[in-house]
Design an enzyme around this catalytic site. Sequence first.
Site, mmCIF file in Angstrom:
data_model
loop_
_atom_site.group_PDB
_atom_site.id
_atom_site.type_symbol
_atom_site.label_atom_id
_atom_site.label_comp_id
_atom_site.label_asym_id
_atom_site.label_seq_id
_atom_site.Cartn_x
_atom_site.Cartn_y
_atom_site.Cartn_z
ATOM 1 N N TYR A 39 0.829 -1.205 0.000
ATOM 2 C CA TYR A 39 0.000 0.000 0.000
ATOM 3 C C TYR A 39 0.859 1.248 0.000
ATOM 4 O O TYR A 39 2.077 1.186 0.205
ATOM 5 C CB TYR A 39 -0.954 -0.008 1.203
ATOM 6 N N LYS A 155 6.437 -2.025 1.888
ATOM 7 C CA LYS A 155 5.260 -1.426 2.538
ATOM 8 C C LYS A 155 4.059 -2.360 2.379
ATOM 9 O O LYS A 155 3.148 -2.097 1.588
ATOM 10 C CB LYS A 155 4.989 -0.028 1.961
ATOM 11 N N GLU A 188 12.121 2.438 14.027
ATOM 12 C CA GLU A 188 11.288 3.546 13.531
ATOM 13 C C GLU A 188 10.011 3.553 14.348
ATOM 14 O O GLU A 188 9.855 2.761 15.285
ATOM 15 C CB GLU A 188 10.993 3.355 12.036
ATOM 16 N N LEU A 213 11.085 1.271 6.943
ATOM 17 C CA LEU A 213 10.505 1.712 5.681
ATOM 18 C C LEU A 213 11.288 2.934 5.171
ATOM 19 O O LEU A 213 11.544 3.852 5.954
ATOM 20 C CB LEU A 213 9.036 2.112 5.889
HETATM 21 N N1 PDD Z 1 2.903 5.148 7.261
HETATM 22 N N2 PDD Z 1 7.559 3.830 8.733
HETATM 23 C C1 PDD Z 1 6.406 3.139 8.753
HETATM 24 C C2 PDD Z 1 6.382 1.801 9.413
HETATM 25 C C3 PDD Z 1 5.253 3.678 8.150
HETATM 26 O O1 PDD Z 1 4.116 2.978 8.156
HETATM 27 C C4 PDD Z 1 5.318 4.962 7.547
HETATM 28 C C5 PDD Z 1 4.151 5.597 6.878
HETATM 29 C C6 PDD Z 1 6.548 5.652 7.575
HETATM 30 C C7 PDD Z 1 6.718 7.009 6.935
HETATM 31 O O2 PDD Z 1 6.732 6.901 5.534
HETATM 32 P P1 PDD Z 1 6.250 8.107 4.601
HETATM 33 O O3 PDD Z 1 7.022 9.301 4.995
HETATM 34 O O4 PDD Z 1 6.559 7.641 3.230
HETATM 35 O O5 PDD Z 1 4.761 8.279 4.851
HETATM 36 C C8 PDD Z 1 7.651 5.042 8.162
HETATM 37 C C9 PDD Z 1 1.708 5.618 6.609
HETATM 38 C C10 PDD Z 1 1.511 7.077 6.705
HETATM 39 C C11 PDD Z 1 0.526 4.800 7.099
HETATM 40 O O6 PDD Z 1 0.707 3.600 7.212
HETATM 41 O O7 PDD Z 1 -0.545 5.344 7.327
#
Ligand code: PDD
Length: 293
Positions: A39, A155, A188, A213
Amino acid sequence: LKRLPPPGRIAYVDGLYVRHGEAGVHVEDRGLQFGDSVYEVCRVEGGCLCDLDEHLGRLERSLGEVAIPMPMSRSVLTVVMNEVVRRNRVCNGLIYLQVTRGAMRRDFQIPGRPRRPTLILTAHELDQAAIARRHAEGVKVVTLSDERWARCDIKTTQLLAGSIAKTKVREQGAFEAWLVDRDGFVTEGASSNAWIVDASGRIVTRHLNHAILPGVTRRVVLEAAAALNMATVERKFTPGEAVAASEAFMTSSTGPVIPVVDIDGKSVGNGRPGRITGLIAEKYSELSRNRLK
Ligand code: PDD
């Protein structure tokens, strides 16, 4: 004049725009049964998609790592994403995109010949007042052991471990869980990347590998730091180092840059959002504003 009824939410599922409440997938969709899907979450600003190229690049990479085909070309996908934003009249919010391996009889073994993947899109507004409050006041985080699988760089929708972690820390009044690996280092957040500012003013975030991620916001924040001539280091740090840091923050597409003022009940710095965090947040907004699609 008759007032028009408020528009209902619309989802996109497999080629059709359907009413959100009635949208669904097959009961034997592998996304549902195995978490066999990937996703993306993309921020929408003023009705435009933020950092779209980076999100589509990461989508292609995630799909490639688990051998699910791209459901359509990037350019057609961009048209569909914009249409979902438009039909839901989203101005400042997010768009959620999920691609599953598709529906087939339940079997652990992944079929050799790729099937038609399922594509799902939804979109909604985000609470701007809540976002502004988090930026002004900062948030608390609590550390927990990282119990996710070993390929967090992909992801996928296997989000149960992160979801349980987030639920636990929310019960303690924290906004995010910072996950800690077996060696005692922060990987993270449950749904964000984790950052600190060290004693010499360097901005620190964990290096990229299978443990985290590769956040799109993380990447733009590193660019923002470079544009501000601020030094950055990509390395591991412990919760102890984070508590002793002068500043801490977290990043995600929905955040996007949120000051962290408390870790495990201990104040970070003076317990207020940090100056460097503020400068980074401002520069980040400027950079991403210039790349809306
Ligand atoms: N999540 N790490 C994890 C485990 C995440 O699920 C996310 C983002 C990030 C940050 O990635 P980015 O800057 O590309 O959004 C880091 C999204 C927002 C979610 O699952 O809703």
